[in-house]
Motif scaffolding. Structure first.
Motif, PDB file in Angstrom:
ATOM      1  N   ALA A   1       0.782  -1.340   0.136  1.00  0.00           N
ATOM      2  CA  ALA A   1      -0.129   0.017   0.121  1.00  0.00           C
ATOM      3  C   ALA A   1       1.070   1.320   0.160  1.00  0.00           C
ATOM      4  CB  ALA A   1      -1.039  -0.014   1.135  1.00  0.00           C
ATOM      5  N   PHE A   2       1.824   1.249   0.674  1.00  0.00           N
ATOM      6  CA  PHE A   2       2.754   2.517   1.135  1.00  0.00           C
ATOM      7  C   PHE A   2       3.476   2.883  -0.432  1.00  0.00           C
ATOM      8  CE2 PHE A   2       2.157   1.917   5.350  1.00  0.00           C
ATOM      9  CZ  PHE A   2       1.816   3.000   5.806  1.00  0.00           C
TER      10      PHE A   2
ATOM     11  N   ASN B   1      -1.679  -5.330  15.356  1.00  0.00           N
ATOM     12  CA  ASN B   1      -0.462  -4.571  15.522  1.00  0.00           C
ATOM     13  C   ASN B   1       0.116  -4.098  14.291  1.00  0.00           C
ATOM     14  OD1 ASN B   1      -0.408  -4.869  18.450  1.00  0.00           O
ATOM     15  ND2 ASN B   1       0.888  -6.979  18.304  1.00  0.00           N
ATOM     16  N   THR B   2       0.170  -4.793  13.273  1.00  0.00           N
ATOM     17  CA  THR B   2       0.584  -4.211  11.920  1.00  0.00           C
ATOM     18  C   THR B   2      -0.299  -3.071  11.645  1.00  0.00           C
ATOM     19  OG1 THR B   2       1.052  -6.486  11.280  1.00  0.00           O
ATOM     20  CG2 THR B   2       1.122  -4.874   9.433  1.00  0.00           C
ATOM     21  N   LEU B   3      -1.480  -3.268  11.712  1.00  0.00           N
ATOM     22  CA  LEU B   3      -2.458  -2.304  11.397  1.00  0.00           C
ATOM     23  C   LEU B   3      -1.995  -1.163  12.251  1.00  0.00           C
ATOM     24  CD1 LEU B   3      -5.015  -1.008   9.743  1.00  0.00           C
ATOM     25  CD2 LEU B   3      -6.411  -1.899  11.641  1.00  0.00           C
ATOM     26  N   ARG B   4      -2.115  -1.193  13.538  1.00  0.00           N
ATOM     27  CA  ARG B   4      -1.735  -0.017  14.313  1.00  0.00           C
ATOM     28  C   ARG B   4      -0.477   0.821  13.989  1.00  0.00           C
ATOM     29  NH1 ARG B   4      -3.145  -3.969  18.622  1.00  0.00           N
ATOM     30  NH2 ARG B   4      -5.159  -3.382  19.092  1.00  0.00           N
ATOM     31  N   GLU B   5       0.785  -0.010  13.480  1.00  0.00           N
ATOM     32  CA  GLU B   5       1.867   0.404  13.155  1.00  0.00           C
ATOM     33  C   GLU B   5       1.628   1.268  11.701  1.00  0.00           C
ATOM     34  OE1 GLU B   5       4.741  -2.434  12.489  1.00  0.00           O
ATOM     35  OE2 GLU B   5       4.495  -2.854  14.843  1.00  0.00           O
ATOM     36  N   GLU B   6       0.991   0.640  10.775  1.00  0.00           N
ATOM     37  CA  GLU B   6       0.689   1.235   9.602  1.00  0.00           C
ATOM     38  C   GLU B   6      -0.152   2.700   9.573  1.00  0.00           C
ATOM     39  OE1 GLU B   6       1.071  -2.552   6.431  1.00  0.00           O
ATOM     40  OE2 GLU B   6      -0.931  -2.091   7.423  1.00  0.00           O
TER      41      GLU B   6
ATOM     42  N   ILE C   1       3.013  10.450   7.845  1.00  0.00           N
ATOM     43  CA  ILE C   1       3.487  10.743   6.687  1.00  0.00           C
ATOM     44  C   ILE C   1       2.628  11.801   5.858  1.00  0.00           C
ATOM     45  CG2 ILE C   1       4.223   9.799   4.211  1.00  0.00           C
ATOM     46  CD1 ILE C   1       4.750   7.238   5.595  1.00  0.00           C
ATOM     47  N   TYR C   2       1.014  11.475   5.812  1.00  0.00           N
ATOM     48  CA  TYR C   2       0.151  12.119   4.881  1.00  0.00           C
ATOM     49  C   TYR C   2      -0.587  13.226   5.614  1.00  0.00           C
ATOM     50  CZ  TYR C   2       1.390   7.929   2.371  1.00  0.00           C
ATOM     51  OH  TYR C   2       1.756   7.137   1.568  1.00  0.00           O
ATOM     52  N   PRO C   3      -0.851  14.261   4.755  1.00  0.00           N
ATOM     53  CA  PRO C   3      -1.650  15.330   5.311  1.00  0.00           C
ATOM     54  C   PRO C   3      -2.768  15.085   5.686  1.00  0.00           C
ATOM     55  CG  PRO C   3      -1.373  15.467   3.000  1.00  0.00           C
ATOM     56  CD  PRO C   3      -0.528  14.500   3.225  1.00  0.00           C
ATOM     57  N   LYS C   4      -3.475  15.693   6.689  1.00  0.00           N
ATOM     58  CA  LYS C   4      -4.581  15.278   7.506  1.00  0.00           C
ATOM     59  C   LYS C   4      -5.787  15.711   6.367  1.00  0.00           C
ATOM     60  CE  LYS C   4      -7.114  16.273  11.628  1.00  0.00           C
ATOM     61  NZ  LYS C   4      -7.596  14.938  11.804  1.00  0.00           N
ATOM     62  N   PHE C   5      -6.710  14.891   5.996  1.00  0.00           N
ATOM     63  CA  PHE C   5      -7.677  15.402   4.933  1.00  0.00           C
ATOM     64  C   PHE C   5      -8.438  16.620   5.501  1.00  0.00           C
ATOM     65  CE2 PHE C   5     -12.144  15.695   3.654  1.00  0.00           C
ATOM     66  CZ  PHE C   5     -11.973  15.494   2.289  1.00  0.00           C
ATOM     67  N   ASP C   6      -8.568  17.585   4.449  1.00  0.00           N
ATOM     68  CA  ASP C   6      -9.184  18.728   4.457  1.00  0.00           C
ATOM     69  C   ASP C   6     -10.220  19.032   3.337  1.00  0.00           C
ATOM     70  OD1 ASP C   6      -9.439  21.593   5.459  1.00  0.00           O
ATOM     71  OD2 ASP C   6      -8.484  21.833   3.686  1.00  0.00           O
ATOM     72  N   GLN C   7     -11.345  19.286   3.477  1.00  0.00           N
ATOM     73  CA  GLN C   7     -12.315  19.244   2.405  1.00  0.00           C
ATOM     74  C   GLN C   7     -11.954  20.257   1.452  1.00  0.00           C
ATOM     75  OE1 GLN C   7     -16.520  19.394   3.270  1.00  0.00           O
ATOM     76  NE2 GLN C   7     -17.136  18.823   1.234  1.00  0.00           N
ATOM     77  N   GLN C   8     -11.764  21.563   1.849  1.00  0.00           N
ATOM     78  CA  GLN C   8     -11.464  22.357   0.889  1.00  0.00           C
ATOM     79  C   GLN C   8     -10.324  22.332   0.062  1.00  0.00           C
ATOM     80  OE1 GLN C   8     -13.934  24.891   0.586  1.00  0.00           O
ATOM     81  NE2 GLN C   8     -12.609  25.412  -1.520  1.00  0.00           N
ATOM     82  N   THR C   9      -9.186  21.659   0.789  1.00  0.00           N
ATOM     83  CA  THR C   9      -7.943  21.438  -0.095  1.00  0.00           C
ATOM     84  C   THR C   9      -8.330  20.305  -0.964  1.00  0.00           C
ATOM     85  OG1 THR C   9      -6.992  21.543   2.013  1.00  0.00           O
ATOM     86  CG2 THR C   9      -5.493  21.065   0.167  1.00  0.00           C
ATOM     87  N   TYR C  10      -9.034  19.481  -0.687  1.00  0.00           N
ATOM     88  CA  TYR C  10      -9.567  18.538  -1.886  1.00  0.00           C
ATOM     89  C   TYR C  10     -10.234  19.075  -3.056  1.00  0.00           C
ATOM     90  CZ  TYR C  10     -13.313  15.436  -3.748  1.00  0.00           C
ATOM     91  OH  TYR C  10     -14.424  14.954  -4.601  1.00  0.00           O
TER      92      TYR C  10
END
Ligand code: G4P
Length: 529
Positions: free
Chosen positions: A148-149, A222-227, A234-243
């Motif tokens: 996925a990454f 545990n893998t899911l928690r780490e991911e 890594i990724y920006p927080k979702f922001d509707q206006q930016t989308y």
């Protein structure tokens, strides 16, 4: 419902992908959620077979299907959803580019195993240039695919997007356990049972809850928690206006075939995707809420029945209400037209409608008055922008093969070009006609349709052209321009709008010509003003 409420509940979008990524399957599952179709398989496979086929029955069949699936509308949770079909086959790319002028947003489907493919790159680039909000759906999670990454990296690099996952897969392929929905904060377990309409979702508001371990096993939990921690880091927080500004693209994972992750996508889509947007005309910006109707033609489809040579012009409504039997101004002709049977499109049928709203598409019967890009209004002289032609990839002379049918041939060519099947260039030197297309398949379509719909016969002759460039000169009386027109006459032609086009025979000669005439601009699309 008020006029504004009608506008606000509309979502008009296109699904784009490389062929075989799962666009048709996803469309079908979306329709199932909307209750617009009863069972899978109702939307016929609308892709042109990958091997360019010479089977005319196949071409005809495809044309039939593509009329039926040009627009698929359905209701979902109070929203009116209009999906505009975009052919994935590269020979029809221009059709897709034009359709993208009529969507308010897109969903990009990517195959988890194949990653970013060629057609996806081209189409996303057009969307990026037009600042169309995009949501990415990574499909086929039930199969082994890329990490996925890694895939998110690839999407950022190859497509030039800034992504933020709103769901995240738990395992993949054989080991695919489900999806954690970051947007809704719940877990969706994968059963692999495609017959289920809606999967069971389990609320997990705290990712550290031991309940998660019970659900998917300690190791996966545990893998899911780490991911998820990585995702947050890594990724920006979702922001509707930016989308909405097309600066950020949310990503969902799922399996369309198994109807998995599709509801999550749809629920988020209706919430965040844009309602019908204002549109620029050459004169001014037009708002959907304006009370006067306006719209533009983005697609023309020939009637399937050769005995009735009328066509269906697809109009995207930009502002006001479109009403049946009301005279509207066809701006290019300066004449009023009334439409007694405007069609609206639903999943499996089209129906005559009395009123349509901004965001909707109506199909108008036309006997040859419309061409792509035409504007229709309640009286105001405005011209919508944004339906450019690109340089074709293939060029051939077209000859009349039946001298008694010259009139039919010219009428046929004229109408097929208005439909946007291909582009016509007339050479300055000798008036010979050249057809330019995006794919070789179109030549067969044109020949077949000229014969069957217009009773005319044509033959082709090869012509060596590398690219068509639209010419712009600041001063058409300058010595430089006059010399260019004289020296290069052999390579000059006019397009259907009477714009001057340079048909360069090689990349080298194009470069040399550009260098020699520095004050002349060579554009690769017809819309540069
Ligand atoms: P397209 O419109 O983008 O060209 O793709 P389409 O939906 O036709 O899907 C292409 C192939 O991928 C189809 O298989 C379809 O069943 C399969 N597919 C779509 N979504 C998924 C998924 O989530 N998981 C898996 N494993 N496969 C998926 P086909 O064999 O080409 O056609 P068909 O005989 O199944 O119709």
């Amino acid at each position: 419902m008020t006029f504004t409420e009608e506008i606000n509940r509309r979502r008009t979008f296109g699904i784009i992908s490389h062929p075989d990524a799962g666009k048709t399957t996803l469309t079908e599952k979306l329709l199932l959620f909307g209750g617009a179709i009863q069972e899978a398989g109702a939307v016929k496979n609308n892709k042109i077979k990958k091997a360019a086929t010479s089977d005319f029955m196949e071409i005809e069949r495809q044309r039939g299907i593509s009329v039926a699936t040009s627009v698929l509308a359905f209701e979902y949770n109070g929203y009116k959803i209009n999906i505009l079909d975009t052919p994935g086959h590269k020979d029809f790319a221009e059709d897709t580019f034009r359709t993208l002028t009529a969507v308010d947003s897109v969903i990009v489907v990517i195959d988890v195993a194949k990653g970013v493919e060629e057609q996806t790159e081209k189409l996303v680039e057009v969307c990026r240039m037009r600042k169309i909000p995009m949501i990415v759906f990574i499909n086929k999670m039930d199969r082994e695919g890329k990490d996925a990454f890694d895939l998110l990296d690839e999407i950022e690099q190859k497509l030039g997007l800034t992504v933020t996952p709103l769901s995240f897969p738990i395992g993949m392929g054989y080991d695919f356990k489900g999806i954690y929905n970051i947007w809704e904060q719940n877990v969706n377990l994968f059963s692999g049972d495609s017959r289920k309409d809606i999967e069971e979702t389990i609320e997990i508001s705290d990712i550290n809850t031991p309940e998660l371990d019970k659900l998917i096993g300690e190791k996966s939990a545990n893998t899911l928690r780490e991911e998820l921690e990585l995702v947050e880091g890594i990724y920006p927080k979702f922001d509707q206006q930016t989308y909405l500004d097309a600066q950020l693209q949310p990503v969902f994972f799922g399996s369309a075939l198994n109807n998995f992750g599709v509801r999550e996508l749809l629920d988020c889509f209706v919430t965040i995707a844009p309602k019908p947007k204002p549109k620029h005309s050459e004169e001014r910006l037009v708002e959907p809420q304006e009370d006067k109707f306006s719209g533009f033609v983005f697609k023309i489809h020939a009637n399937m029945d050769p005995n009735h040579r009328d066509r269906l012009a697809f109009i995207k409504i930009v502002s006001g209400m479109f009403k049946r039997n009301t005279p509207y101004l066809h701006v290019r002709h300066g004449k009023n037209f009334k439409f007694s049977s405007p069609n609206a499109f639903f999943a499996e049928k089209k129906e005559i409608v009395d009123v349509s709203y901004p965001g909707d598409i109506v199909g108008l019967h036309d006997t040859g008055n419309f061409k792509i890009g035409d504007t229709l209004t309640e009286g105001e002289e405005i011209h919508y922008k944004g339906i450019p032609s690109f340089s074709p990839e293939h060029f051939r002379y077209i000859n009349n093969a039946d001298p008694l049918k010259a009139k039919q041939l010219f009428k046929g060519i004229d109408q097929l070009m208005d439909e946007g099947v291909a582009q016509l260039f007339t050479l300055e030197l000798n008036g010979r006609k050249v057809i330019g297309t995006v794919g070789a398949l179109q030549y067969e379509v044109i020949q077949y349709r000229l014969e069957h719909e217009y009773g005319a016969k044509c033959s082709y002759e090869n012509l060596n052209v590398h690219k068509a460039c639209w010419i712009e000169a600041a001063n058409e009386k300058s010595e430089e321009y006059l010399e260019f027109v004289r020296v290069k006459q052999r390579f000059l032609a006019k397009d259907k709008q009477n714009q001057l086009v340079f048909l360069a025979d090689s990349a080298f000669s194009l470069q040399m010509t550009q260098q020699k005439y520095p004050n002349i601009k060579f554009h690769f699309t017809s819309e540069f003003k």
